[in-house]
Motif scaffolding. Structure first.
Motif, PDB file in Angstrom:
ATOM      1  N   LEU A  10       0.953  -1.180  -0.026  1.00  0.00           N
ATOM      2  CA  LEU A  10       0.030   0.107   0.146  1.00  0.00           C
ATOM      3  C   LEU A  10       0.697   1.110  -0.160  1.00  0.00           C
ATOM      4  O   LEU A  10       1.779   1.157   0.695  1.00  0.00           O
ATOM      5  N   SER A  11       0.473   2.375  -0.763  1.00  0.00           N
ATOM      6  CA  SER A  11       1.002   3.380  -0.681  1.00  0.00           C
ATOM      7  C   SER A  11       0.199   4.525  -1.171  1.00  0.00           C
ATOM      8  O   SER A  11      -0.876   4.326  -1.976  1.00  0.00           O
ATOM      9  N   GLY A  12       0.268   5.877  -0.796  1.00  0.00           N
ATOM     10  CA  GLY A  12      -0.387   6.913  -1.133  1.00  0.00           C
ATOM     11  C   GLY A  12       0.216   8.158  -1.050  1.00  0.00           C
ATOM     12  O   GLY A  12       1.428   8.391  -0.840  1.00  0.00           O
ATOM     13  N   ARG A  14      -0.382  12.539  -1.665  1.00  0.00           N
ATOM     14  CA  ARG A  14      -1.409  13.898  -1.046  1.00  0.00           C
ATOM     15  C   ARG A  14      -1.690  14.192  -2.566  1.00  0.00           C
ATOM     16  O   ARG A  14      -0.784  14.822  -3.263  1.00  0.00           O
ATOM     17  N   PHE A  43      -3.563   5.037  -3.203  1.00  0.00           N
ATOM     18  CA  PHE A  43      -4.697   5.821  -2.902  1.00  0.00           C
ATOM     19  C   PHE A  43      -4.017   7.291  -3.016  1.00  0.00           C
ATOM     20  O   PHE A  43      -2.987   7.692  -2.714  1.00  0.00           O
ATOM     21  N   ALA A  45      -4.392  10.592  -1.039  1.00  0.00           N
ATOM     22  CA  ALA A  45      -4.786  10.895   0.279  1.00  0.00           C
ATOM     23  C   ALA A  45      -5.386  12.379   0.512  1.00  0.00           C
ATOM     24  O   ALA A  45      -4.513  13.344   1.083  1.00  0.00           O
ATOM     25  N   HIS A  48      -5.574  13.612   4.024  1.00  0.00           N
ATOM     26  CA  HIS A  48      -4.056  14.035   4.560  1.00  0.00           C
ATOM     27  C   HIS A  48      -3.865  15.575   4.188  1.00  0.00           C
ATOM     28  O   HIS A  48      -3.074  16.260   4.798  1.00  0.00           O
ATOM     29  N   TYR A 134      -2.248  13.074  12.834  1.00  0.00           N
ATOM     30  CA  TYR A 134      -2.235  12.667  11.048  1.00  0.00           C
ATOM     31  C   TYR A 134      -1.462  11.247  11.169  1.00  0.00           C
ATOM     32  O   TYR A 134      -1.822  10.335  10.498  1.00  0.00           O
ATOM     33  N   GLN A 138      -2.570   7.788   8.776  1.00  0.00           N
ATOM     34  CA  GLN A 138      -1.730   7.179   7.851  1.00  0.00           C
ATOM     35  C   GLN A 138      -1.735   5.690   8.353  1.00  0.00           C
ATOM     36  O   GLN A 138      -1.558   4.831   7.601  1.00  0.00           O
ATOM     37  N   ASP A 141      -4.412   4.256   7.324  1.00  0.00           N
ATOM     38  CA  ASP A 141      -4.652   3.754   5.908  1.00  0.00           C
ATOM     39  C   ASP A 141      -3.995   2.458   5.737  1.00  0.00           C
ATOM     40  O   ASP A 141      -4.225   1.541   4.702  1.00  0.00           O
ATOM     41  N   ILE A 142      -2.791   2.311   6.110  1.00  0.00           N
ATOM     42  CA  ILE A 142      -1.736   1.091   5.957  1.00  0.00           C
ATOM     43  C   ILE A 142      -2.591  -0.086   6.507  1.00  0.00           C
ATOM     44  O   ILE A 142      -2.477  -1.323   5.844  1.00  0.00           O
ATOM     45  N   VAL A 150       5.060  -1.268   2.616  1.00  0.00           N
ATOM     46  CA  VAL A 150       4.985   0.023   2.170  1.00  0.00           C
ATOM     47  C   VAL A 150       6.113   0.766   1.505  1.00  0.00           C
ATOM     48  O   VAL A 150       6.943   0.965   2.223  1.00  0.00           O
ATOM     49  N   VAL A 152       8.142   3.460   0.699  1.00  0.00           N
ATOM     50  CA  VAL A 152       8.052   4.936   0.834  1.00  0.00           C
ATOM     51  C   VAL A 152       9.495   5.402   0.753  1.00  0.00           C
ATOM     52  O   VAL A 152      10.271   4.776   0.632  1.00  0.00           O
ATOM     53  N   GLN A 156       9.521   9.202   4.941  1.00  0.00           N
ATOM     54  CA  GLN A 156       8.351   8.511   5.572  1.00  0.00           C
ATOM     55  C   GLN A 156       8.691   7.346   6.662  1.00  0.00           C
ATOM     56  O   GLN A 156       7.479   6.835   7.132  1.00  0.00           O
TER      57      GLN A 156
HETATM   58  N1  TRP Z   1       1.914  11.038   4.348  1.00  0.00           N
HETATM   59  C1  TRP Z   1       2.309  10.596   2.743  1.00  0.00           C
HETATM   60  C2  TRP Z   1       2.605  11.841   2.219  1.00  0.00           C
HETATM   61  O1  TRP Z   1       2.419  12.971   2.908  1.00  0.00           O
HETATM   62  C3  TRP Z   1       0.983  10.177   2.309  1.00  0.00           C
HETATM   63  C4  TRP Z   1       0.522   8.965   2.660  1.00  0.00           C
HETATM   64  C5  TRP Z   1      -0.713   9.094   3.368  1.00  0.00           C
HETATM   65  C6  TRP Z   1       0.724   7.643   2.926  1.00  0.00           C
HETATM   66  N2  TRP Z   1      -0.940   7.756   4.131  1.00  0.00           N
HETATM   67  C7  TRP Z   1      -0.208   6.842   3.643  1.00  0.00           C
HETATM   68  C8  TRP Z   1       2.062   7.013   2.232  1.00  0.00           C
HETATM   69  C9  TRP Z   1       0.009   5.499   3.679  1.00  0.00           C
HETATM   70  C10 TRP Z   1       2.351   5.598   2.447  1.00  0.00           C
HETATM   71  C11 TRP Z   1       1.202   5.032   3.288  1.00  0.00           C
HETATM   72  O2  TRP Z   1       3.213  11.833   1.036  1.00  0.00           O
END
Ligand code: TRP
Ligand code: SF4
Length: 335
Positions: A10-12, A14, A43, A45, A48, A134, A138, A141-142, A150, A152, A156
């Protein structure tokens, strides 16, 4: 033949602006590759983005669509991964709330990004509950997708460590529901910005997929090179030149020859930039055109994201059932 279930990734990101080449080579290129090997969840975010951008939400929806278009144009395939928008999955908010109940404040205060960002973003008031909390969002989400890995960046890692601590604490307090996610640190290419600093929206030195081919060409022609080179036959130092850093990525087959020609003063910077512009165009223009086409038809794009949300919720619901039952809260599940 039965295949073992694939591990979850999983990764996301903003939705704070247009995806640029630094984002692509730092992360997205890897995400695209991971789709074949893992069950991938990617996804946007948008909640976020509110933790730091709650006061000006005027661009949030547009940015959400454009990031989705950039993702798909770059090769994230809604048929091969689960691609969704965070705010479409209310389960993330529920898990956030339940994690918040048992997360010590001290963990949140000592998260390095908390003080750093408060000091850096002096144009806004970040002394909010949401900004402090926050890392819980996060973690939600994970853990929601029982992520094993993840992908990252280094920046992160503290958040991921907090996620692991939250998973351990939950498993210990109630019952083991969550695996502890590991970071997936894959090799990535780094591209400087057009001014030689790190490519970042806040430095206005990016090349984005939203840029037109003309803009890209203009940006390449204005890139900083070796400042010691004044005349065309002055010997150059490719290692300090952003154009050369780009050539290493876009002209890998030729980059040694380019470095030699530069050091020997056999090639001028204007010609060198023109060569780069041609190489870059071959990579950039098709992605730019795909994202432009996708954005022209929001209905279809929303349809893709809605389908992603349906897939995501199908996985999130049973996890939330397990979470509620582990805690022993709620009567909706027939307790
Ligand atoms: N915090 C990450 C960013 O600012 C984005 C993010 C939100 C994320 N939830 C996450 C990344 C879960 C990895 C997994 O870029
Ligand atoms: Fe940079 Fe190319 Fe000029 Fe050398 S010739 S300094 S690599 S732009």
């Amino acid at each position: 033949m039965n295949q073992p279930p694939r591990k979850n990734v999983l990764s996301g990101a903003r939705p704070t602006g247009n995806l640029h080449l630094g984002n692509y080579f730092g992360a997205i290129e890897n995400w695209v590759r991971l789709q074949d090997e893992y069950a991938c969840h990617f996804f946007i975010a948008d909640w976020h983005a509110l933790t730091t951008g709650y006061a000006d939400t005027s661009g949030l929806v547009d940015n959400t669509y454009s990031l989705a278009a950039d993702f798909i144009a770059c090769g994230l395939d809604p048929d091969r991964c689960t691609l969704f928008v965070q705010s479409s999955i209310p389960e993330h908010a529920e898990l956030f709330l339940l994690l918040a109940m048992n997360t010590p404040l001290s963990w949140l205060y000592r998260c390095p990004t908390y003080k750093d960002q408060q000091q850096q973003m002096t144009d806004r008031d970040l002394s909010t509950y949401g900004f402090l909390g926050y890392p819980c969002l996060q973690a939600a989400d994970i853990l929601m997708y029982r992520a094993d890995f993840v992908p990252v960046g280094e920046d992160q890692l503290p958040h991921l460590e907090l996620t692991r601590e939250m998973a351990r604490r939950f498993n210990h307090l109630y019952s083991p529901v969550f695996p502890e996610p590991q970071p997936l640190l894959t090799a990535s290419k780094t591209l400087p910005g057009t001014d030689g600093r790190k490519m970042s929206k806040s430095y206005a030195n990016t090349i984005a997929f939203a840029d037109t081919p003309d803009e890209v060409r203009r940006k390449v022609m204005s890139m900083v090179t070796d400042p010691a080179r004044i005349r065309k036959d002055d010997p150059g130092h490719p290692e300090v030149c952003s154009v050369y850093a780009f050539h290493k990525v876009f002209s890998a087959d030729e980059s040694d020859a380019i470095a030699e020609d530069c050091r020997a003063g056999r090639i001028g910077c204007v010609q060198c930039k023109k060569n780069l512009a041609a190489r870059l165009e071959r990579f950039h223009t098709p992605i730019h055109e795909r994202r432009t086409t996708l954005l022209r038809d929001r209905e279809t794009l929303r349809g893709l994201l809605d389908r992603g949300a349906v897939k995501a919720r199908k996985q999130a619901r049973p996890v939330m059932d397990a979470v509620r039952s582990a805690i022993g809260v709620g009567i909706a599940d027939g307790r």
